[in-house]
Write an enzyme that holds these catalytic residues in place. Structure first.
Site, mmCIF file in Angstrom:
data_model
loop_
_atom_site.group_PDB
_atom_site.id
_atom_site.type_symbol
_atom_site.label_atom_id
_atom_site.label_comp_id
_atom_site.label_asym_id
_atom_site.label_seq_id
_atom_site.Cartn_x
_atom_site.Cartn_y
_atom_site.Cartn_z
ATOM 1 N N LYS A 19 -57.682 -1.012 1.453
ATOM 2 C CA LYS A 19 -57.810 -1.710 0.167
ATOM 3 C C LYS A 19 -56.447 -2.143 -0.355
ATOM 4 O O LYS A 19 -56.252 -3.297 -0.767
ATOM 5 C CB LYS A 19 -58.488 -0.802 -0.853
ATOM 6 C CG LYS A 19 -58.680 -1.438 -2.224
ATOM 7 C CD LYS A 19 -58.767 -0.410 -3.335
ATOM 8 C CE LYS A 19 -57.403 0.136 -3.694
ATOM 9 N NZ LYS A 19 -57.431 0.990 -4.901
ATOM 10 N N CYS B 271 -70.805 -2.610 -16.148
ATOM 11 C CA CYS B 271 -71.474 -1.826 -15.091
ATOM 12 C C CYS B 271 -70.718 -0.528 -14.863
ATOM 13 O O CYS B 271 -70.078 -0.318 -13.827
ATOM 14 C CB CYS B 271 -71.562 -2.655 -13.808
ATOM 15 S SG CYS B 271 -72.761 -2.026 -12.609
ATOM 16 N N CYS C 148 -76.871 -1.928 -19.072
ATOM 17 C CA CYS C 148 -77.774 -2.942 -18.513
ATOM 18 C C CYS C 148 -78.386 -3.816 -19.597
ATOM 19 O O CYS C 148 -78.757 -4.966 -19.336
ATOM 20 C CB CYS C 148 -78.876 -2.269 -17.700
ATOM 21 S SG CYS C 148 -78.278 -1.325 -16.274
ATOM 22 N N CYS D 251 -76.193 -6.781 -20.088
ATOM 23 C CA CYS D 251 -75.817 -7.472 -18.849
ATOM 24 C C CYS D 251 -76.729 -8.672 -18.644
ATOM 25 O O CYS D 251 -77.957 -8.583 -18.794
ATOM 26 C CB CYS D 251 -75.907 -6.524 -17.657
ATOM 27 S SG CYS D 251 -75.455 -7.296 -16.087
ATOM 28 N N CYS E 198 -81.099 -7.840 -11.262
ATOM 29 C CA CYS E 198 -80.453 -6.708 -10.590
ATOM 30 C C CYS E 198 -81.504 -5.681 -10.186
ATOM 31 O O CYS E 198 -82.294 -5.221 -11.027
ATOM 32 C CB CYS E 198 -79.420 -6.065 -11.511
ATOM 33 S SG CYS E 198 -78.605 -4.620 -10.791
#
Length: 412
Positions: A266, A336, A343, A346, A352
């Site tokens: 990463k 998130c 949620c 969102c 989702c």
């Protein structure tokens, strides 16, 4: 092909032939055919055989040896046996033609060889056509995430690795500071990483200064980042390796970066993107790993960020690899969340697959600790020049318990 003599005229309708068997090699006389219908070819051949004198076995062997030598000199022709005329004609009709460089095979061992057909393919190209897979609504979900990230007010936007290096420093020093900030950010919040980098830059964040600083002083500079004792060792080892092998600069490839102590895939991909402006892969941290699995942007659930990176790179267009990291990191920091994701606020809650499974039952109030808006929880009416405004400023710098006591005091 020679014409056959019929009496005193040439008859073009009946072509003649010459016997090549050793039995007929002694007599070179042309076989003729009479035009009289009463006399047949078989009777002529029978009479001719009777007129020939018997040949001894030694002579026959010598003739066979000469025939064998002549056949070896002509590799294109098939070997002849000493059979009768009908067997020779049948063998000539059945035997296929061979190339001039083919080795003649005898009649008892003539077999067809089984061939194995193989196909050559270019390196990296599979002959099997694989079906392209992608999530059904990923473009719509990505558009909503971009809309929710328009404000760019997440911690990563102001305190990420792109904001932690000195813009006035030389190029190789800037790249080293980017790498150091990425190493410190592992298992650490961006606020803590930014504070540690600020102290390091004030001390002198260069390869030479890190090597000249003792471990105790370096530990105090980067404290309280996660695993700070191990990161002190990694910083020292990495700085020594960069000075010895790369002249104080960082490697310009993922393979060279992952060789450094404390640097994983990463960090390597993010360093290539930020420091060298080259997209080599997707930088997947805990936020990208979590959100990708919640949105089901993977063929199957993954267990670690490296598996997530490989699964995303299989279908996600390359031009989105650089953008996806900061989009998902900020989205994971604000909406998130790892625990109790918001949620209800969102835009992807209707598409989702994981929506409302781990989120609170009710929408959080504005100003609560789970709210994405930075609005303060204190809403008391104030008058110009009143001392309550000063209390509000002091409230933001107080610990959580004292803040709750102060809120209850004004709510009474």
């Amino acid at each position: 092909m020679l014409p056959v003599r019929c009496s005193r005229s040439v008859c073009p309708a009946a072509p003649g032939f010459i016997m090549t068997s050793p039995y007929f090699m002694n007599s070179r006389s042309t076989v003729t055919r009479s035009c009289t219908p009463a006399v047949s070819l078989r009777s002529k051949l029978t009479n001719k055989r009777r007129d020939v004198a018997p040949v001894s076995s030694a002579a026959v062997k010598a003739e066979e040896e000469e025939a064998r030598i002549s056949e070896e000199r002509r590799p294109s022709s098939a070997p002849l046996s000493t059979g009768n005329c009908h067997e020779l004609l049948q063998q000539a009709a059945v035997q296929p033609k061979t190339e001039t460089n083919a080795v003649p095979l005898s009649s008892h061992c003539r077999r067809r060889r089984q061939l194995k057909v193989e196909y050559d393919y270019k390196d990296g190209i599979s002959p099997v056509k694989t079906e392209h897979w992608e999530p059904p609504e990923w473009k719509k979900q990505l558009g909503f995430i971009r809309e929710m990230r328009n404000s760019r007010d997440a911690p990563v936007d102001n305190m990420g690795a792109e904001k932690c290096y000195d813009t006035k420093a030389p190029a190789h020093v800037r790249r080293f500071q980017v790498l150091v900030s990425l190493m410190l950010s592992s298992q650490t919040k961006d606020q803590v990483t930014a504070a540690a980098m600020q102290k390091l830059r004030a001390h002198g964040c260069t390869v030479e200064n890190v090597l000249a600083t003792d471990d105790e002083t370096l530990g105090k500079l980067i404290y309280p980042v996660g695993f700070w004792r191990s990161k002190v060792k990694y910083l020292k080892l990495t700085s020594a390796m960069l000075q010895k092998e790369f002249g104080g600069d960082i490697p310009d490839s993922v393979e060279g970066l992952v060789r450094l102590p404390g640097v994983g895939p990463k960090m390597a991909h993010l360093a290539m993107d930020i420091a060298w402006d080259q997209v080599s892969g997707i930088g997947v941290d805990t936020h990208v790993h979590r959100i990708s699995n919640r949105l089901e942007w993977l063929r199957k659930p993954t267990k670690n960020p490296e598996e997530t990176r490989k699964a995303l790179e299989e279908w996600l267009p390359r031009e989105l690899w650089s953008e996806i990291n900061w989009l998902f990191v900020g989205f994971g920091q604000q909406v998130c969340l790892p625990i109790n994701p918001l949620c209800s606020v969102c835009l992807n809650q209707h598409s989702c697959p994981s929506a409302h499974k781990n989120s609170p039952a009710k929408r959080p109030k504005a100003g609560s600790q789970h709210s994405s808006s930075p609005t303060s929880s204190f809403k008391a009416k104030t008058e110009p020049g009143s001392p309550v405004k000063d209390e509000r400023i002091k409230e933001e710098s107080l610990p959580t318990k004292q803040r709750r006591k102060l809120r209850s005091k004004f709510n009474q």
